[in-house]
Enzyme design. Structure first.
Site, PDB file in Angstrom:
ATOM      1  N   GLN A  37       4.201  -8.838   1.336  1.00 25.39           N
ATOM      2  CA  GLN A  37       3.420  -8.405   2.489  1.00 25.39           C
ATOM      3  C   GLN A  37       2.045  -7.911   2.049  1.00 25.39           C
ATOM      4  O   GLN A  37       1.165  -7.755   2.881  1.00 25.39           O
ATOM      5  CB  GLN A  37       4.148  -7.277   3.240  1.00 25.39           C
ATOM      6  CG  GLN A  37       5.410  -7.721   3.952  1.00 25.39           C
ATOM      7  CD  GLN A  37       6.171  -6.560   4.560  1.00 25.39           C
ATOM      8  OE1 GLN A  37       7.332  -6.357   4.244  1.00 25.39           O
ATOM      9  NE2 GLN A  37       5.545  -5.784   5.436  1.00 25.39           N
ATOM     10  N   PHE A  87       9.879  -7.180   6.990  1.00 29.48           N
ATOM     11  CA  PHE A  87      10.404  -5.977   7.643  1.00 29.48           C
ATOM     12  C   PHE A  87      10.093  -4.696   6.857  1.00 29.48           C
ATOM     13  O   PHE A  87      10.791  -3.693   6.998  1.00 29.48           O
ATOM     14  CB  PHE A  87      11.912  -6.102   7.901  1.00 29.48           C
ATOM     15  CG  PHE A  87      12.282  -7.339   8.683  1.00 29.48           C
ATOM     16  CD1 PHE A  87      11.877  -7.478  10.009  1.00 29.48           C
ATOM     17  CD2 PHE A  87      12.997  -8.382   8.103  1.00 29.48           C
ATOM     18  CE1 PHE A  87      12.182  -8.622  10.727  1.00 29.48           C
ATOM     19  CE2 PHE A  87      13.307  -9.530   8.812  1.00 29.48           C
ATOM     20  CZ  PHE A  87      12.899  -9.655  10.135  1.00 29.48           C
ATOM     21  N   ARG A 129       5.191   9.923   8.225  1.00 26.90           N
ATOM     22  CA  ARG A 129       5.375   9.287   9.537  1.00 26.90           C
ATOM     23  C   ARG A 129       6.606   9.861  10.243  1.00 26.90           C
ATOM     24  O   ARG A 129       6.606  10.039  11.450  1.00 26.90           O
ATOM     25  CB  ARG A 129       5.456   7.761   9.415  1.00 26.90           C
ATOM     26  CG  ARG A 129       5.446   7.052  10.760  1.00 26.90           C
ATOM     27  CD  ARG A 129       5.348   5.536  10.628  1.00 26.90           C
ATOM     28  NE  ARG A 129       4.002   5.066  10.431  1.00 26.90           N
ATOM     29  CZ  ARG A 129       3.119   4.854  11.413  1.00 26.90           C
ATOM     30  NH1 ARG A 129       3.459   5.064  12.672  1.00 26.90           N
ATOM     31  NH2 ARG A 129       1.914   4.424  11.139  1.00 26.90           N
ATOM     32  N   GLU A 135       6.676  -2.857  15.216  1.00 30.61           N
ATOM     33  CA  GLU A 135       7.729  -1.896  14.895  1.00 30.61           C
ATOM     34  C   GLU A 135       8.301  -1.141  16.102  1.00 30.61           C
ATOM     35  O   GLU A 135       9.500  -0.852  16.136  1.00 30.61           O
ATOM     36  CB  GLU A 135       7.209  -0.864  13.883  1.00 30.61           C
ATOM     37  CG  GLU A 135       6.827  -1.465  12.552  1.00 30.61           C
ATOM     38  CD  GLU A 135       6.035  -0.479  11.710  1.00 30.61           C
ATOM     39  OE1 GLU A 135       4.830  -0.306  11.986  1.00 30.61           O
ATOM     40  OE2 GLU A 135       6.634   0.136  10.823  1.00 30.61           O
TER      41      GLU A 135
HETATM   42  N1  MTE Z   1       8.946  -9.889  12.755  1.00 30.66           N
HETATM   43  C1  MTE Z   1       9.466 -10.871  11.984  1.00 30.66           C
HETATM   44  N2  MTE Z   1       9.876 -11.993  12.575  1.00 30.66           N
HETATM   45  N3  MTE Z   1       9.602 -10.728  10.636  1.00 30.66           N
HETATM   46  C2  MTE Z   1       9.208  -9.572   9.998  1.00 30.66           C
HETATM   47  O1  MTE Z   1       9.330  -9.471   8.778  1.00 30.66           O
HETATM   48  N4  MTE Z   1       8.245  -7.311  10.244  1.00 30.66           N
HETATM   49  C3  MTE Z   1       8.041  -6.184  11.150  1.00 30.66           C
HETATM   50  C4  MTE Z   1       7.321  -6.643  12.413  1.00 30.66           C
HETATM   51  N5  MTE Z   1       7.967  -7.787  12.967  1.00 30.66           N
HETATM   52  C5  MTE Z   1       8.654  -8.515  10.795  1.00 30.66           C
HETATM   53  C6  MTE Z   1       8.521  -8.736  12.188  1.00 30.66           C
HETATM   54  C7  MTE Z   1       7.272  -5.105  10.558  1.00 30.66           C
HETATM   55  S1  MTE Z   1       8.051  -4.003   9.577  1.00 30.66           S
HETATM   56  C8  MTE Z   1       5.937  -4.949  10.795  1.00 30.66           C
HETATM   57  S2  MTE Z   1       5.078  -3.662  10.161  1.00 30.66           S
HETATM   58  C9  MTE Z   1       5.181  -5.903  11.612  1.00 30.66           C
HETATM   59  O2  MTE Z   1       5.980  -6.986  12.070  1.00 30.66           O
HETATM   60  C10 MTE Z   1       4.021  -6.418  10.769  1.00 30.66           C
HETATM   61  O3  MTE Z   1       3.274  -7.374  11.398  1.00 30.66           O
HETATM   62  P1  MTE Z   1       2.162  -7.057  12.497  1.00 30.66           P
HETATM   63  O4  MTE Z   1       1.304  -5.971  11.966  1.00 30.66           O
HETATM   64  O5  MTE Z   1       1.458  -8.350  12.621  1.00 30.66           O
HETATM   65  O6  MTE Z   1       2.876  -6.648  13.742  1.00 30.66           O
HETATM   66  N1  LUZ Z   2       2.855   1.535   5.474  1.00 31.36           N
HETATM   67  C1  LUZ Z   2       2.000   2.453   5.029  1.00 31.36           C
HETATM   68  C2  LUZ Z   2       3.341   1.587   6.720  1.00 31.36           C
HETATM   69  O1  LUZ Z   2       1.597   2.380   3.881  1.00 31.36           O
HETATM   70  N2  LUZ Z   2       1.589   3.415   5.865  1.00 31.36           N
HETATM   71  C3  LUZ Z   2       2.027   3.532   7.134  1.00 31.36           C
HETATM   72  O2  LUZ Z   2       1.624   4.414   7.862  1.00 31.36           O
HETATM   73  C4  LUZ Z   2       2.943   2.586   7.592  1.00 31.36           C
HETATM   74  N3  LUZ Z   2       3.435   2.668   8.820  1.00 31.36           N
HETATM   75  C5  LUZ Z   2       4.329   1.782   9.210  1.00 31.36           C
HETATM   76  C6  LUZ Z   2       4.727   0.787   8.334  1.00 31.36           C
HETATM   77  N4  LUZ Z   2       4.232   0.693   7.101  1.00 31.36           N
HETATM   78 MO1  MOS Z   3       6.343  -2.678   8.383  1.00 32.83          MO
HETATM   79  S1  MOS Z   3       7.657  -1.230   7.763  1.00 32.83           S
HETATM   80  O1  MOS Z   3       5.000  -1.655   8.354  1.00 32.83           O
HETATM   81  O2  MOS Z   3       6.177  -3.566   6.965  1.00 32.83           O
END
Ligand code: MTE
Ligand code: LUZ
Ligand code: MOS
Length: 796
Positions: free
Chosen positions: A198, A229, A311, A728
């Site tokens: 990521q 995730f 957080r 999230e």
């Molecule tokens: N959706 C899918 N299909 N796969 C993933 O790994 N990760 C989640 C969410 N949705 C994830 C997902 C997490 S932890 C985050 S932080 C956000 O997607 C990250 O992407 P975004 O910032 O584009 O929403």
């Molecule tokens: N990662 C991070 C995160 O480094 N800082 C954050 O505040 C955060 N919040 C949600 C998911 N990943």
């Molecule tokens: Mo999501 S826990 O911010 O990768």
């Protein structure tokens, strides 16, 4: 016709379902390529006396066996504190910790050699529980504090005070693609790293520092991830560094792909937490004072644990105004794999704690007879909900801008027919049925922005070609969440062209450098804004060029009259028009720069860690859920017949993708609160190391009647396309299911409800319901147990 706001299919939808979308393991092997595997510690704690590799080296086809002594650069790494060894050197700290790397010509040779590497370890007893860590003073951080008002005074003045505690277990990410990396040597010691990460910039940084190279010698590319995730926010770095060590030492391509069991055993998970509280409240359940002590299990090394704790603490208020409050958080050090980011990043834990505290208060109010039993929880929730000023500032001093919660909850109650169903359910629970039912609401607000302010930045590159097609690159990674599809739509709209004329290119550090991981749900906000900005720069140049062709002045005001829509460039109020493609080829002929870079840094953020005060978030994504559960009193099995979700995500850029995120996130949260139970033996071995024993939700676990409504709103004026982050927050809505289970138990007894810990597995529910009168032994090892008594031996 604009494309933003439409349900365009995910850019890889066809690739995903046909299997054509390539992941790391699918990249065709090179002729010189080596298969890489790790030898990991079988013990949770001990001194590493010797690594015997002689026999393994003798296996035909083995090319390299590397240990910590072979690391040319930094032996440790970490996003906040560089305390995590790439390969164990003097000690081992958790079962599954990498100790040696084996590289071979074939998988057979690799497996043969791996089994022959012998680790000599002087075992010591491990710390595996938060309680034990506290007792030993084993911490990764000093306590942090967020406080407001006079908690001590308010607690002593409050008419009622209760103390309690709740224990929450972790969660495994179960991304479909395990951790993977392929490293290919380039010119003059340069390395190209393909990683399922990521955070490509951080992977680049870790690889460079471990090899003692400059960051300019490393390129990290990510086409897509098979899910992240949060589990690949930092933890993709170790496998990438191990593959890079092999490429560095052998000069050959090296690929490391964990198998499922290795991934489950060796990588970190969501943080388990323990909360203890004292809450003071009025006769009718208004919280007058609250003191909470949160402890998380950070595992063996720091990783992101301090930020996750931040957080969690910043979400302890959830949807409620807490006037006199003190929240103290501390990360414990145990002998588990370092726990890490996981969708919600401490937020879900924080809100489970406050919801449980409200239950505790509601039950106490019921016991004093001050309120009717019916809707006791709901009454206490609504009494404490954020409202108008001054009841709209968080414990850390940030005002909740556009507080939609009262509205969202009111509408949810109506559309879910909450009051009528609650009555009916509580009447049912008064009968001698085998089925115990529950219904509860959980409101939710989730702060959008990285809690580490500097991380809220992004850059993007947009390239326009003379045929009117466009390539976009950002530092954002696509892991299934639809980021690329949304950015594609945003850029298509800037130029007024069809989304298929825009392609999202492989994420790579040689195009977009110094980027933050794709995390915190903010990637569209950040990368989307940077991409739009770059596209707008080019659009401005094209507008000037077109005005010159039409013999008009090219002032800013004139440029603003040039419209880009439906594949055409037109001058408002005139007949002047040229297709977008002709404009692009004409502009190139006139030597106009058709490439641009955009940079975005979130404005207006400030957070003082030491003081625990400030405005860490740009805005809040808000929502609420009403969940109904049905519990089999004999087996403890939970069904979820109906769930209503309502969530404010501003103006949706892509309603189909957002709906997928909401339902997917909710169901992932459902797993966390009900069936996903991580069980370790007394020596720290993960017993639930396969998907046969670790129960994630499957299609048939999705609530039969699942309704999902986007709350009608205009969205914040200053976000990209007035959208709000969605990734999230929906996971947190699954707390409604935990609330509903707690409600069901509270209909049997207040103690049953207070005993319940998370996850509410069937065994946990039976244990909480009645310790004495159950059809099986509740001291069995797989009953994870409320107050942190724990598994001491493996189930037979
Ligand atoms: N959706 C899918 N299909 N796969 C993933 O790994 N990760 C989640 C969410 N949705 C994830 C997902 C997490 S932890 C985050 S932080 C956000 O997607 C990250 O992407 P975004 O910032 O584009 O929403
Ligand atoms: N990662 C991070 C995160 O480094 N800082 C954050 O505040 C955060 N919040 C949600 C998911 N990943
Ligand atoms: Mo999501 S826990 O911010 O990768």
């Amino acid at each position: 016709m604009t494309t933003v706001g439409r349900a365009h299919p995910h850019e890889s939808a066809v690739g995903h379902v046909t299997g054509r979308a390539a992941f790391i393991a699918d990249i065709p092997p090179r002729r010189d390529e080596l298969v890489v595997g790790l030898v990991v510690s079988p013990e949770a704690n001990g001194r590493l006396l010797h690594v015997h590799t002689e026999q393994a080296r003798a296996v035909r086809g083995v090319v390299a066996i590397l240990t910590a002594a072979d690391i040319p650069g930094m032996r440790t790494f970490g996003p906040l504190v560089a305390d995590e060894p790439v390969l164990a050197f003097d000690r081992v700290y958790y079962v599954g910790q990498p100790v040696a790397i084996v590289a071979a010509e074939s998988r057979e040779a690799l497996e043969h050699a791996r089994a022959l590497v012998r680790l000599e370890i002087a075992e010591e007893s491990p710390i595996l529980e938060i309680d034990t860590a506290i007792a030993h003073g084993a911490f990764l951080t000093a306590p942090r504090r967020i406080a407001r008002g006079d908690v001590h005074g308010a607690l002593s003045r409050a008419p009622h005070v209760r103390e309690g505690r709740v224990h929450l277990l972790g969660q495994e990410h179960v991304y479909l693609e395990p951790q993977s990396a392929l490293v290919i040597p380039g010119d003059e010691g340069q390395l190209h790293v393909h990683s399922s990460t990521q955070g490509p910039s951080e992977t680049q940084h870790v690889v460079a520092s471990v090899l003692g190279k400059g960051m300019h010698e490393i390129v990290c590319s990510v086409r897509r991830l098979g899910g992240g995730f949060g589990g690949k926010e930092t933890q993709a770095n170790l496998p990438a560094a191990c593959a890079a060590l092999v490429a560095h030492h052998t000069g050959r391509a090296a690929r490391l792909v964990y198998d499922r069991g290795e991934d489950l055993r060796s990588t970190g998970k969501r943080h388990p937490m323990l909360a203890r509280w004292s809450v003071g409240f009025s006769d009718d359940g208004r919280i007058e004072a609250l003191r909470v002590h949160l402890f998380s299990d950070g595992g063996a090394f720091t990783d992101l644990s301090p930020s996750v704790m931040d957080r969690a603490m910043l979400h302890m208020d959830n949807a409620y105004f807490l006037e006199h409050v003190e929240i103290v958080g501390q990360v414990c050090r145990t002998h588990h794999a370092p726990t890490t980011a996981f969708r919600g990043f401490g937020g879900p834990q924080g809100i489970v704690v406050i919801e449980r505290i409200l239950h505790d208060v509601a039950l106490a109010v019921r016991e004093t007879g001050a309120a009717a039993a019916t809707s006791a929880l709901w009454a206490v929730q609504s009494r404490n909900l954020y409202g108008a000023a001054p009841r709209n500032t968080t414990p850390y001093g940030q005002v909740v801008p556009e507080n939609l919660l009262p509205d969202i909850v009111r509408q949810l109650r109506t559309e879910s027919d909450f009051d009528v169903r609650l009555d009916e359910i509580e009447r049912h629970n008064g009968t001698a049925s085998r089925w115990l039912r529950g219904l509860a609401i959980a409101p939710m607000k989730f702060g959008i922005s990285f809690v580490a302010t500097f991380m809220n930045q992004a850059n993007a590159q947009v390239l326009v070609y003379p045929d009117g097609t466009v390539q976009v690159s950002t530092g954002g990674t696509e892991m299934g969440q639809g980021l690329h599809t949304k950015i594609r739509q945003l850029v298509a709209d800037v130029f007024g062209i069809a989304p298929h004329a825009v392609l999202m290119m492989t994420t790579s550090t040689e195009k977009n450098h110094n980027t933050s991981p794709t995390a915190a749900s903010a990637s569209t906000d950040l990368n989307g804004a940077a991409a739009v900005q770059a596209a707008e720069t080019i659009r401005m140049r094209l507008a000037r060029w077109a005005l010159q062709q039409w013999n008009r002045a090219s002032t800013d005001a004139e440029c603003a009259m040039v419209r880009f829509a439906d594949g055409w460039v037109r001058l408002d109020g005139t007949g002047e028009a040229i297709t977008f493609a002709d404009a692009c080829s004409g502009a190139r002929y006139s030597r106009v720069d058709l490439g641009a870079r955009g940079f975005f840094a979130t404005p207006g953020l400030s957070f003082d860690h030491a003081a625990g005060r400030g405005a860490p978030f740009r805005y809040f994504t808000q929502g609420a859920a009403a969940a109904e559960v049905q519990i089999d009193r004999i087996t403890g099995e939970v069904q979820v017949p109906r769930v209503d979700l309502r969530i404010d995500i501003g103006r949706s850029i892509n309603p189909a993708i957002d709906r997928g995120q909401i339902i997917g996130g909710f169901v992932q949260g459902l797993g966390w609160v009900t069936t996903e139970c991580l069980v370790y033996d007394a020596d720290g071995h993960l017993l639930t190391d396969s998907l046969c024993t670790y129960k994630v939700p499957i299609a048939t676990d999705v609530p039969t009647d699942l309704r999902c409504v986007f709350h009608d709103g205009d969205g914040p004026p200053d976000t990209v396309a007035r959208s709000k982050a969605v990734g999230e927050p929906p996971l947190l809505l699954a707390v409604s299911v935990f609330n509903a289970i707690t409600h069901a138990l509270s209909c049997v007894s207040a103690d049953a409800a207070r005993r319940l810990c998370l996850p509410a597995t069937a065994e946990e529910i039976v244990r909480a319901l009645d310790l004495a009168d159950v059809p099986f032994d509740t001291s069995a090892p797989w009953v994870h147990s409320a107050h942190a008594t724990r598994v001491t031996k493996a189930p037979e």
